[in-house]
Scaffold this motif. Sequence first.
Motif, PDB file in Angstrom:
ATOM      1  N   VAL A 132      51.824  -4.904   5.495  1.00 58.33           N
ATOM      2  CA  VAL A 132      51.253  -6.244   5.678  1.00 58.33           C
ATOM      3  C   VAL A 132      52.355  -7.250   6.014  1.00 58.33           C
ATOM      4  O   VAL A 132      53.329  -7.398   5.259  1.00 58.33           O
TER       5      VAL A 132
ATOM      6  N   GLY B 213      45.482 -16.288   2.841  1.00 61.66           N
ATOM      7  CA  GLY B 213      46.071 -15.107   3.437  1.00 61.66           C
ATOM      8  C   GLY B 213      46.817 -15.386   4.722  1.00 61.66           C
ATOM      9  O   GLY B 213      47.379 -14.463   5.329  1.00 61.66           O
TER      10      GLY B 213
ATOM     11  N   ASP C 168      47.297 -15.604  10.075  1.00 61.33           N
ATOM     12  CA  ASP C 168      47.771 -14.213   9.987  1.00 61.33           C
ATOM     13  C   ASP C 168      49.293 -14.126   9.958  1.00 61.33           C
ATOM     14  O   ASP C 168      49.902 -13.248  10.581  1.00 61.33           O
TER      15      ASP C 168
ATOM     16  N   ARG D 213      35.891  -3.831  -0.124  1.00 58.35           N
ATOM     17  CA  ARG D 213      35.618  -3.807   1.311  1.00 58.35           C
ATOM     18  C   ARG D 213      34.437  -4.730   1.650  1.00 58.35           C
ATOM     19  O   ARG D 213      34.475  -5.473   2.631  1.00 58.35           O
TER      20      ARG D 213
ATOM     21  N   GLN E 129      35.477  -8.224   1.515  1.00 55.09           N
ATOM     22  CA  GLN E 129      36.595  -8.451   2.439  1.00 55.09           C
ATOM     23  C   GLN E 129      37.825  -9.015   1.721  1.00 55.09           C
ATOM     24  O   GLN E 129      38.419 -10.012   2.144  1.00 55.09           O
TER      25      GLN E 129
ATOM     26  N   LYS F 298      41.434  -9.088   1.102  1.00 55.31           N
ATOM     27  CA  LYS F 298      42.612  -8.676   1.871  1.00 55.31           C
ATOM     28  C   LYS F 298      43.790  -8.471   0.925  1.00 55.31           C
ATOM     29  O   LYS F 298      44.224  -9.391   0.249  1.00 55.31           O
TER      30      LYS F 298
ATOM     31  N   ASN G 201      41.627 -14.751  -1.746  1.00 55.64           N
ATOM     32  CA  ASN G 201      41.391 -13.332  -1.986  1.00 55.64           C
ATOM     33  C   ASN G 201      41.279 -13.031  -3.474  1.00 55.64           C
ATOM     34  O   ASN G 201      40.550 -12.126  -3.879  1.00 55.64           O
TER      35      ASN G 201
END
Length: 509
Positions: free
Chosen positions: A19, A42, A224, A394, A397, A399, A414
Amino acid sequence: MSETATISLRGVSKSYGPVHALQNVSLDVSRGEVLGLIGENGAGKSTLIGVLTGTVRPDAGELHVNGESVGLGHSRTLRELGISVVVQEQALVDALRVYENIYLGCEGEIGGIGPGRRRKLRNAAQKLLDELGIDGLRADAVVAELTYPQRQLVEIARAFSRITEESAAPVILLDEPTSALTETEVEILFALIEGWRDRVCFIFVSHILQDVLRISTRLLVLRDGRSIETLSAEGVTAERLHELMVGSERSADYYREGDQTGATSEVALVELRGASCAGEFEGVDLVIRPGEVVGLAGVIGSGKASVAAAVAGAETLSTGSIHVAGQDRTHWSVPAAVTSGVLYIPPERAQDSLFRSASVRNNISIGFLDLLRHRWTRLLALRTERERTTTLARTLQVKAPSLSTPIGELSGGNQQKAIFARWQGRECKVLVLSDPTRGIDVGTREEIYTLVRTMAASGVGVLLCAESLEEVIGMSDRIVVMKDGVISAELTAPADNKPAEVDVIKHMM
C-alpha cells in the motif's frame, strides 16, 4: 526568527507493504498562510501529518525549514523547531489537570524548579486560556471530567502555547479541530488563526469543506496518496473540492430525499418512559419503531448524546424506564443491549470503540465472537470468524494493507467503517448512532448513510444523534429536539416536507 518562516516538504513517499500511503507528495507553507489539506479518508493526510510531526519516517523525501535541511522521523527535533499538532484522536492524559496537559514536556521552561512550579504552571495556563478567549475552562480542572469539546479546546491551547518568539519555524497542524466544537467555539478558533497568522503558518485539515474554504488561503488536494492539485482557495466551491477529492461530482442523493419509506410498524422496538439521568436529562419520552429514523437535535450539552447513550445501555437511568420489544428492562446495560439487538456507534471511536493496537480483524469480529462458540466445547470457530470478518470488511470496503494490520494505522473513515462492519455480523434491531460522521470525508459519509438507509428499509429502527443539523434533518423521519435536558419539540420530517433549519433551531435555543 527570520522575516518569513517557511516549511518546505519535497518528494515524500511512504509505503506500508504493497500500500502506497504517500507517493512523491510536496508542499510549501509560509508564515501568514493557512494551507487547507483535504482528501478522502485513506488519501494520505494522516500519514503526511505524521511525517511533518516526526511520528512517521518516510521512505523518501526532504524537509526544509527556512531553507535549511531538517531530518525527518525525529519528533523531538521537529517539536523543538515549533511544529505543533492538534490531532483528531485526542492525545491528552485524562488523569492530569488542564495546565499539566498544556505544558506537558516543557514544565521546566514555564514553571522553573522548586515548590512554586505548580502555581506558576497553573497561572500561566489560565492566562493563556484567557488570552485565547476560551471561557468556562479552569486551568486546574481534571481532563477526565471535561466534555469532548472542552478537551479539544485544551488540545488547541496546548498547540498555541508552543508559539514563542524563539521558535525557528512555528507551524500548527490542525487535524479536524472543528468536528466537536460549537459554532461559538469555531468562531473563537478562526479568530485565533486570523490573529496569529502574522507569526505562525497553519495547516488546516478538515472534512467540513465549508470550514476549509472559509479559513484557508491555499488548498492541497490528496487522492490515493498523491498530490492532485494545489490551488488558491479564492473562488473555489465545495462541489469543486469534492470532485477533486473523489474524482467525480458530488451526489445529490446524499440524504434521505426521494426514497424515504417511513416507519413500517406501530410496534415500538425501544421506548423511554419518563426517563431521567441525573445531571443530563429528565422526563424524556421517546419511541423508536421499525424502519424509522429518529433524529436527536440540540446544542452540545442539551442532553441528546446522553439520551442516545441511555438507549444503548451506556448511561444508567436514575428514574423512569426503558422498554424493549414491549418488555420493561430494569437492568439495562451495553451487554444486555447487544444481546437484544440494540447496537451502538459512540461518538469517540478511539476511546470507546477501538482496540487501537489490535488488528482490523479482531476489531470487527469482537462484535459477534459470542455467536461463534461451539455449543459444547465453548471453543471459537476460528475459520468461520476469519471468513465472516473478511466478507464484512469487503462489503463495507474497509481499506487496509491486510486485516492483520493494527486498526490504529488506518484512516479515521476506515476505522469507522470497521466499527459498522462489527455490528453487521449480528442481528440488529435498533442502531444507535452518535456523531457517526465525525472526522469522516464526504465520500465515506455517503457510504455510511447509504448503509443506514438500507438498514432502515429492512426494518431496523435508527436513532441518529449528530452535531450536523443538515444531516439530522436530511436523514430523519421524525426529529426530537432537546434543550437543557428536556424535549422541547418533536417535528415530523417527511421526504416531501422537510423542516427548515430555522424551524428546528428555534426549539434548541
